[in-house]
Every structure is written in C-alpha cells, then in structure tokens.
Design a protein around this motif. Structure first.
Motif, PDB file in Angstrom:
ATOM      1  N   GLN A 113       0.835  -1.183   0.000  1.00  0.00           N
ATOM      2  CA  GLN A 113       0.000   0.000   0.000  1.00  0.00           C
ATOM      3  C   GLN A 113       0.883   1.252   0.000  1.00  0.00           C
ATOM      4  O   GLN A 113       1.891   1.289   0.722  1.00  0.00           O
ATOM      5  N   VAL A 114       0.514   2.228  -0.806  1.00  0.00           N
ATOM      6  CA  VAL A 114       1.246   3.484  -0.893  1.00  0.00           C
ATOM      7  C   VAL A 114       0.288   4.621  -0.583  1.00  0.00           C
ATOM      8  O   VAL A 114      -0.814   4.681  -1.128  1.00  0.00           O
ATOM      9  N   GLN A 115       0.696   5.503   0.298  1.00  0.00           N
ATOM     10  CA  GLN A 115      -0.093   6.699   0.589  1.00  0.00           C
ATOM     11  C   GLN A 115       0.654   7.920   0.074  1.00  0.00           C
ATOM     12  O   GLN A 115       1.875   8.027   0.243  1.00  0.00           O
ATOM     13  N   LEU A 116      -0.084   8.832  -0.538  1.00  0.00           N
ATOM     14  CA  LEU A 116       0.503  10.002  -1.183  1.00  0.00           C
ATOM     15  C   LEU A 116      -0.092  11.276  -0.604  1.00  0.00           C
ATOM     16  O   LEU A 116      -1.312  11.373  -0.447  1.00  0.00           O
ATOM     17  N   VAL A 117       0.754  12.267  -0.335  1.00  0.00           N
ATOM     18  CA  VAL A 117       0.298  13.545   0.198  1.00  0.00           C
ATOM     19  C   VAL A 117       0.950  14.663  -0.610  1.00  0.00           C
ATOM     20  O   VAL A 117       2.179  14.799  -0.622  1.00  0.00           O
ATOM     21  N   GLU A 118       0.103  15.458  -1.278  1.00  0.00           N
ATOM     22  CA  GLU A 118       0.601  16.580  -2.072  1.00  0.00           C
ATOM     23  C   GLU A 118       0.704  17.849  -1.230  1.00  0.00           C
ATOM     24  O   GLU A 118      -0.032  18.016  -0.258  1.00  0.00           O
ATOM     25  N   SER A 119       1.586  18.736  -1.649  1.00  0.00           N
ATOM     26  CA  SER A 119       1.699  20.057  -1.042  1.00  0.00           C
ATOM     27  C   SER A 119       2.291  21.016  -2.067  1.00  0.00           C
ATOM     28  O   SER A 119       2.809  20.580  -3.103  1.00  0.00           O
ATOM     29  N   GLY A 120       2.205  22.308  -1.775  1.00  0.00           N
ATOM     30  CA  GLY A 120       2.836  23.297  -2.633  1.00  0.00           C
ATOM     31  C   GLY A 120       1.910  24.085  -3.531  1.00  0.00           C
ATOM     32  O   GLY A 120       2.352  24.988  -4.247  1.00  0.00           O
ATOM     33  N   GLY A 121       0.626  23.759  -3.520  1.00  0.00           N
ATOM     34  CA  GLY A 121      -0.307  24.517  -4.340  1.00  0.00           C
ATOM     35  C   GLY A 121      -0.523  25.918  -3.784  1.00  0.00           C
ATOM     36  O   GLY A 121      -0.071  26.260  -2.701  1.00  0.00           O
ATOM     37  N   GLY A 122      -1.225  26.746  -4.567  1.00  0.00           N
ATOM     38  CA  GLY A 122      -1.499  28.103  -4.121  1.00  0.00           C
ATOM     39  C   GLY A 122      -1.953  28.988  -5.255  1.00  0.00           C
ATOM     40  O   GLY A 122      -2.303  28.507  -6.339  1.00  0.00           O
ATOM     41  N   LEU A 123      -1.935  30.284  -4.979  1.00  0.00           N
ATOM     42  CA  LEU A 123      -2.346  31.303  -5.947  1.00  0.00           C
ATOM     43  C   LEU A 123      -1.097  31.998  -6.480  1.00  0.00           C
ATOM     44  O   LEU A 123      -0.232  32.432  -5.698  1.00  0.00           O
ATOM     45  N   VAL A 124      -1.008  32.121  -7.807  1.00  0.00           N
ATOM     46  CA  VAL A 124       0.141  32.753  -8.434  1.00  0.00           C
ATOM     47  C   VAL A 124      -0.331  33.521  -9.651  1.00  0.00           C
ATOM     48  O   VAL A 124      -1.342  33.165 -10.274  1.00  0.00           O
ATOM     49  N   GLN A 125       0.389  34.577  -9.986  1.00  0.00           N
ATOM     50  CA  GLN A 125       0.046  35.346 -11.183  1.00  0.00           C
ATOM     51  C   GLN A 125       0.566  34.642 -12.430  1.00  0.00           C
ATOM     52  O   GLN A 125       1.531  33.866 -12.377  1.00  0.00           O
ATOM     53  N   ALA A 126      -0.080  34.931 -13.528  1.00  0.00           N
ATOM     54  CA  ALA A 126       0.361  34.381 -14.809  1.00  0.00           C
ATOM     55  C   ALA A 126       1.829  34.726 -15.039  1.00  0.00           C
ATOM     56  O   ALA A 126       2.274  35.850 -14.762  1.00  0.00           O
ATOM     57  N   GLY A 127       2.572  33.736 -15.522  1.00  0.00           N
ATOM     58  CA  GLY A 127       4.006  33.896 -15.720  1.00  0.00           C
ATOM     59  C   GLY A 127       4.838  33.467 -14.540  1.00  0.00           C
ATOM     60  O   GLY A 127       6.070  33.351 -14.652  1.00  0.00           O
ATOM     61  N   GLY A 128       4.200  33.226 -13.423  1.00  0.00           N
ATOM     62  CA  GLY A 128       4.908  32.826 -12.219  1.00  0.00           C
ATOM     63  C   GLY A 128       5.191  31.340 -12.168  1.00  0.00           C
ATOM     64  O   GLY A 128       4.936  30.598 -13.131  1.00  0.00           O
ATOM     65  N   SER A 129       5.725  30.909 -11.015  1.00  0.00           N
ATOM     66  CA  SER A 129       6.142  29.525 -10.833  1.00  0.00           C
ATOM     67  C   SER A 129       5.631  28.972  -9.514  1.00  0.00           C
ATOM     68  O   SER A 129       5.427  29.722  -8.555  1.00  0.00           O
ATOM     69  N   LEU A 130       5.467  27.670  -9.481  1.00  0.00           N
ATOM     70  CA  LEU A 130       5.148  26.926  -8.268  1.00  0.00           C
ATOM     71  C   LEU A 130       5.840  25.585  -8.343  1.00  0.00           C
ATOM     72  O   LEU A 130       6.056  25.061  -9.449  1.00  0.00           O
ATOM     73  N   ARG A 131       6.172  25.015  -7.181  1.00  0.00           N
ATOM     74  CA  ARG A 131       6.678  23.644  -7.139  1.00  0.00           C
ATOM     75  C   ARG A 131       5.778  22.816  -6.239  1.00  0.00           C
ATOM     76  O   ARG A 131       5.621  23.111  -5.053  1.00  0.00           O
ATOM     77  N   LEU A 132       5.221  21.772  -6.822  1.00  0.00           N
ATOM     78  CA  LEU A 132       4.400  20.832  -6.066  1.00  0.00           C
ATOM     79  C   LEU A 132       5.273  19.679  -5.591  1.00  0.00           C
ATOM     80  O   LEU A 132       6.195  19.256  -6.303  1.00  0.00           O
ATOM     81  N   SER A 133       4.937  19.176  -4.414  1.00  0.00           N
ATOM     82  CA  SER A 133       5.626  18.012  -3.863  1.00  0.00           C
ATOM     83  C   SER A 133       4.619  16.917  -3.575  1.00  0.00           C
ATOM     84  O   SER A 133       3.470  17.198  -3.218  1.00  0.00           O
ATOM     85  N   CYS A 134       5.063  15.681  -3.704  1.00  0.00           N
ATOM     86  CA  CYS A 134       4.230  14.524  -3.414  1.00  0.00           C
ATOM     87  C   CYS A 134       5.060  13.574  -2.562  1.00  0.00           C
ATOM     88  O   CYS A 134       5.977  12.925  -3.068  1.00  0.00           O
ATOM     89  N   ALA A 135       4.733  13.515  -1.287  1.00  0.00           N
ATOM     90  CA  ALA A 135       5.448  12.644  -0.361  1.00  0.00           C
ATOM     91  C   ALA A 135       4.745  11.302  -0.280  1.00  0.00           C
ATOM     92  O   ALA A 135       3.525  11.245  -0.078  1.00  0.00           O
ATOM     93  N   ALA A 136       5.517  10.233  -0.433  1.00  0.00           N
ATOM     94  CA  ALA A 136       4.950   8.894  -0.474  1.00  0.00           C
ATOM     95  C   ALA A 136       5.429   8.049   0.690  1.00  0.00           C
ATOM     96  O   ALA A 136       6.570   8.174   1.138  1.00  0.00           O
ATOM     97  N   SER A 137       4.555   7.186   1.154  1.00  0.00           N
ATOM     98  CA  SER A 137       4.945   6.189   2.147  1.00  0.00           C
ATOM     99  C   SER A 137       5.297   4.899   1.437  1.00  0.00           C
ATOM    100  O   SER A 137       4.945   4.703   0.284  1.00  0.00           O
ATOM    101  N   GLY A 138       5.979   4.002   2.110  1.00  0.00           N
ATOM    102  CA  GLY A 138       6.269   2.715   1.490  1.00  0.00           C
ATOM    103  C   GLY A 138       7.709   2.579   1.090  1.00  0.00           C
ATOM    104  O   GLY A 138       8.282   3.452   0.442  1.00  0.00           O
ATOM    105  N   ARG A 139       8.312   1.443   1.472  1.00  0.00           N
ATOM    106  CA  ARG A 139       9.735   1.235   1.226  1.00  0.00           C
ATOM    107  C   ARG A 139      10.062   1.037  -0.240  1.00  0.00           C
ATOM    108  O   ARG A 139      11.182   1.257  -0.658  1.00  0.00           O
TER     109      ARG A 139
END
Length: 122
Positions: free
Chosen positions: A1-27
């Motif tokens: 079983q793998v559990q996934l948790v995203e983070s890093g979303g938000g509000l940004v103006q056009a032309g800007g940047s964001l980095r999303l992360s996805c942390a996973a459980s499981g060896r």
C-alpha cells in the motif's frame, strides 16, 4: 500500500512559478512510477507528467517545456516544477503512483493523493 500527500499549491500570477511536492509512504516507492494529473472545474482529470524509477519522463503536450517532473528516492518524493504558468493551468493537481509498466505513456495508476489547488490569475 502506498499513501501520497501533495503540497505546494497556491495562488500565483500568470508567468509565475510553483513547485508541487508529493510525499509517499512505502519502502518500495523508489521502484514505482510517479505521475501528476490535474482536474479543472467541470472537466475531466487530465494527465500532466510521469516519471519512472530510472528518472525517464513523459509530458503532456500542453505543459512540455514549462513543467518539469523529478523525484528524490531518498526522500520518497516526486516533484512538479511549474514555470511560465497560465490561467488555463488552474486546476486541482493530483499525485499518483503505480507499479512499473512498460511505457509511461499508457496505463492506469493505483494510488492517488487528495489533490492540491493551483490557481493562476491573469
């Protein structure tokens, strides 16, 4: 079983940047394919990008050259760097994972995160 948790979303103006992360459980996550999908209001969920255990990648045409998917297996994390964002990139972004398949271009994903909202203002 793998559990996934995203983070890093938000509000940004056009032309800007964001980095999303996805942390996973499981060896064994380092051997899994990782993917990002997005769903805009009233639309179906669309593929964005995928990465396999060897760091090979595949992108949707709509994000090619602007988005970069990567992974850090030591941290069990998959990232989505989003540059030159456009209002049409506004959506809930979902992280996904699956056991390896022959091609990143096809196939279903087995595990999903809860999603993170990305809003790009014009």
């Amino acid at each position: 079983q793998v559990q996934l948790v995203e983070s890093g979303g938000g509000l940004v103006q056009a032309g800007g940047s964001l980095r999303l992360s996805c942390a996973a459980s499981g060896r064994t996550f380092s051997f899994y394919d990782g993917g990002w999908f997005r769903q805009a209001p009233g639309k179906e969920r669309d593929f964005v990008a995928a990465i396999d255990w060897s760091h090979s990648t595949f992108y949707a045409d709509s994000v090619k050259g602007r988005f970069t998917i990567s992974r850090d297996n030591a941290k069990n994390t998959v990232y989505l760097q989003m540059n030159s964002l456009k209002p049409e990139d506004t959506a809930v972004y979902f992280c996904a994972a699956r056991r390896p398949v022959p091609s990143l271009r096809t196939g279903e994903y087995d595990y999903w995160g809860q999603g993170t909202q990305v809003t790009v203002s014009s």
